[in-house]
Design a protein around this motif. Structure first.
Motif, mmCIF file in Angstrom:
data_model
loop_
_atom_site.group_PDB
_atom_site.id
_atom_site.type_symbol
_atom_site.label_atom_id
_atom_site.label_comp_id
_atom_site.label_asym_id
_atom_site.label_seq_id
_atom_site.Cartn_x
_atom_site.Cartn_y
_atom_site.Cartn_z
ATOM 1 N N ARG A 77 15.099 64.430 57.295
ATOM 2 C CA ARG A 77 13.841 63.820 56.860
ATOM 3 C C ARG A 77 13.913 63.411 55.384
ATOM 4 N N ARG A 78 14.487 64.283 54.562
ATOM 5 C CA ARG A 78 14.591 63.959 53.136
ATOM 6 C C ARG A 78 15.472 62.726 52.928
ATOM 7 N N ASN A 79 16.573 62.647 53.656
ATOM 8 C CA ASN A 79 17.454 61.488 53.505
ATOM 9 C C ASN A 79 16.778 60.207 53.982
ATOM 10 N N LEU A 80 16.018 60.302 55.058
ATOM 11 C CA LEU A 80 15.308 59.120 55.535
ATOM 12 C C LEU A 80 14.274 58.663 54.506
ATOM 13 N N ARG A 81 13.596 59.619 53.884
ATOM 14 C CA ARG A 81 12.629 59.252 52.850
ATOM 15 C C ARG A 81 13.328 58.600 51.665
ATOM 16 N N THR A 82 14.494 59.145 51.294
ATOM 17 C CA THR A 82 15.285 58.525 50.232
ATOM 18 C C THR A 82 15.649 57.097 50.607
ATOM 19 N N GLY A 83 16.009 56.896 51.860
ATOM 20 C CA GLY A 83 16.358 55.554 52.314
ATOM 21 C C GLY A 83 15.213 54.571 52.200
ATOM 22 N N VAL A 84 14.002 55.028 52.434
ATOM 23 C CA VAL A 84 12.838 54.145 52.306
ATOM 24 C C VAL A 84 12.566 53.842 50.834
ATOM 25 N N VAL A 85 12.709 54.851 49.968
ATOM 26 C CA VAL A 85 12.508 54.630 48.533
ATOM 27 C C VAL A 85 13.525 53.620 48.012
ATOM 28 N N GLU A 86 14.774 53.743 48.451
ATOM 29 C CA GLU A 86 15.821 52.828 48.008
ATOM 30 C C GLU A 86 15.590 51.406 48.510
ATOM 31 N N ASP A 87 15.023 51.272 49.707
ATOM 32 C CA ASP A 87 14.805 49.960 50.300
ATOM 33 C C ASP A 87 13.485 49.976 51.065
ATOM 34 N N PRO A 88 12.386 49.519 50.431
ATOM 35 C CA PRO A 88 11.066 49.562 51.075
ATOM 36 C C PRO A 88 10.997 48.799 52.386
ATOM 37 N N GLU A 89 11.932 47.875 52.627
ATOM 38 C CA GLU A 89 11.929 47.172 53.904
ATOM 39 C C GLU A 89 12.279 48.098 55.068
ATOM 40 N N ARG A 90 12.781 49.289 54.757
ATOM 41 C CA ARG A 90 13.058 50.276 55.802
ATOM 42 C C ARG A 90 11.823 51.087 56.178
ATOM 43 N N ALA A 91 10.709 50.860 55.541
ATOM 44 C CA ALA A 91 9.489 51.607 55.854
ATOM 45 C C ALA A 91 9.199 51.507 57.349
ATOM 46 N N GLY A 92 8.933 52.642 57.956
ATOM 47 C CA GLY A 92 8.679 52.682 59.390
ATOM 48 C C GLY A 92 9.886 53.079 60.211
ATOM 49 N N MET A 93 11.065 53.191 59.573
ATOM 50 C CA MET A 93 12.241 53.558 60.373
ATOM 51 C C MET A 93 12.096 54.980 60.903
ATOM 52 N N ALA A 94 12.566 55.175 62.116
ATOM 53 C CA ALA A 94 12.433 56.473 62.779
ATOM 54 C C ALA A 94 13.492 56.574 63.862
ATOM 55 N N THR A 95 13.684 57.791 64.337
ATOM 56 C CA THR A 95 14.711 58.016 65.354
ATOM 57 C C THR A 95 14.333 59.200 66.238
ATOM 58 N N THR A 96 14.847 59.194 67.444
ATOM 59 C CA THR A 96 14.827 60.393 68.274
ATOM 60 C C THR A 96 15.985 61.291 67.845
ATOM 61 N N LEU A 97 15.983 62.504 68.336
ATOM 62 C CA LEU A 97 17.108 63.419 68.105
ATOM 63 C C LEU A 97 17.215 64.372 69.283
ATOM 64 N N THR A 98 18.395 64.436 69.868
ATOM 65 C CA THR A 98 18.700 65.443 70.876
ATOM 66 C C THR A 98 20.070 65.999 70.527
ATOM 67 N N ALA A 99 20.121 67.274 70.189
ATOM 68 C CA ALA A 99 21.364 67.875 69.698
ATOM 69 C C ALA A 99 21.545 69.259 70.295
ATOM 70 N N VAL A 100 22.809 69.633 70.538
ATOM 71 C CA VAL A 100 23.123 71.001 70.960
ATOM 72 C C VAL A 100 24.123 71.586 69.973
ATOM 73 N N LEU A 101 23.913 72.849 69.648
ATOM 74 C CA LEU A 101 24.767 73.554 68.695
ATOM 75 C C LEU A 101 25.200 74.873 69.305
ATOM 76 N N CYS A 102 26.505 75.140 69.260
ATOM 77 C CA CYS A 102 27.082 76.380 69.795
ATOM 78 C C CYS A 102 27.672 77.186 68.641
ATOM 79 N N ASP A 103 27.349 78.474 68.597
ATOM 80 C CA ASP A 103 27.915 79.352 67.564
ATOM 81 C C ASP A 103 29.040 80.219 68.113
ATOM 82 N N GLY A 104 29.523 79.890 69.305
ATOM 83 C CA GLY A 104 30.559 80.664 69.961
ATOM 84 C C GLY A 104 30.023 81.609 71.012
ATOM 85 N N GLU A 105 28.714 81.895 70.925
ATOM 86 C CA GLU A 105 28.091 82.801 71.894
ATOM 87 C C GLU A 105 26.867 82.185 72.551
#
Length: 273
Positions: A77-105
């Protein structure tokens, strides 16, 4: 020690001019992110989020999965906000996220939006993510028959996503312990697959032994059905074995470093764990 053995495919489809899906597939973390349709710089949002989640997971291997995923989403989220500050034409950009993480157990799912995660056990396909869409809300509240979901004109209206709004009050992702075991198969995919290919066909294809073949045939099935959106499929087999230090593959918009806000340490095509 649990880990993933798998493969992924991402295709622009037959209609869209460029790919706004991003994915990462590695032995302990896998990610699918889909730039929200119609929003500015969807490829930047998805690539930045997929990169941050994968990099955070690789940097904190073995740590509490829920904590790692929560930290990764906050950083995204912080990086996306930085991206909007750097380029206001990116205002409104968004994404889905589906991720799996394994710690070995354990294997933990983080999910927001309308990309999906499925788990196959003993030949039975089960959706383990919950769509954050208006149509799913109608189903959950008894206002729509689940059988009518695929035909509803507002089926692609996403209610929750990761965005770059400065004052965003968006909810965090759903976190779910998958209670996965050796022999299970996990599919992460964008809605470019699930909008075009029925669950029974997905289940049939996932019986293919080779993960790359399964991902490729799923993608081809969506293309044959029209391919009206970008298509991303990551197929993961849950295996038991010694710890590995391996590279993860970048897919879709994540392969272009210019799409990533703060692209330090990116190597085109792969990460080193």
């Amino acid at each position: 020690m649990l880990r993933f053995s798998g493969a992924g495919v991402s295709d622009v489809g037959r209609v869209r001019p460029h790919n706004e899906d991003s994915a990462f597939q590695g032995p302990y973390v896998a990610v699918v992110a889909d730039g929200v349709g119609g929003a500015a710089a969807g490829e930047v949002a998805s690539a930045t989020t997929a990169y941050v989640v994968a990099a955070t997971a690789l940097a904190h291997f073995g740590a509490h999965p829920e904590s790692v995923l929560t930290r990764a989403v906050a950083t995204s989220r912080r990086n996306l906000r930085t991206g909007v500050v750097e380029d206001p034409e990116r205002a409104g950009m968004a994404t889905t996220l589906t991720a799996v993480l394994c710690d070995g157990e354990r294997i933990v799912l983080a999910h927001v939006g309308d990309s999906r995660a499925y788990l196959v056990r003993d030949g039975e396909l089960r959706q383990v993510s919950q769509d954050h869409t208006y149509v799913q809300h109608l189903v959950d509240t008894g206002q729509l028959d689940p059988a009518d979901r695929a035909r509803h004109p507002w089926r692609n209206v996403v209610l929750r996503s990761l965005d770059g709004a400065i004052d965003s009050g968006s909810e965090g992702p759903d976190l779910l312990d998958l209670d996965a075991r050796v022999g299970d198969r996990i599919l992460l995919c964008s809605d470019g697959l699930t909008d075009m290919v029925a669950d029974d066909r997905i289940a049939e294809v996932l019986t293919l032994a080779d993960p790359h073949s399964a991902a490729a045939v799923l993608t081809q099935s969506a293309l044959l059905a029209g391919g009206v959106d970008n298509i991303t499929c990551v197929v993961l087999d849950v295996v038991d074995g010694p710890a590995v230090v391996g590279d993860g593959m970048l897919l879709g918009a994540l392969r272009e470093p210019r799409n990533i806000v703060d692209p330090a340490s990116v190597r085109r095509g792969q990460y080193s764990a």
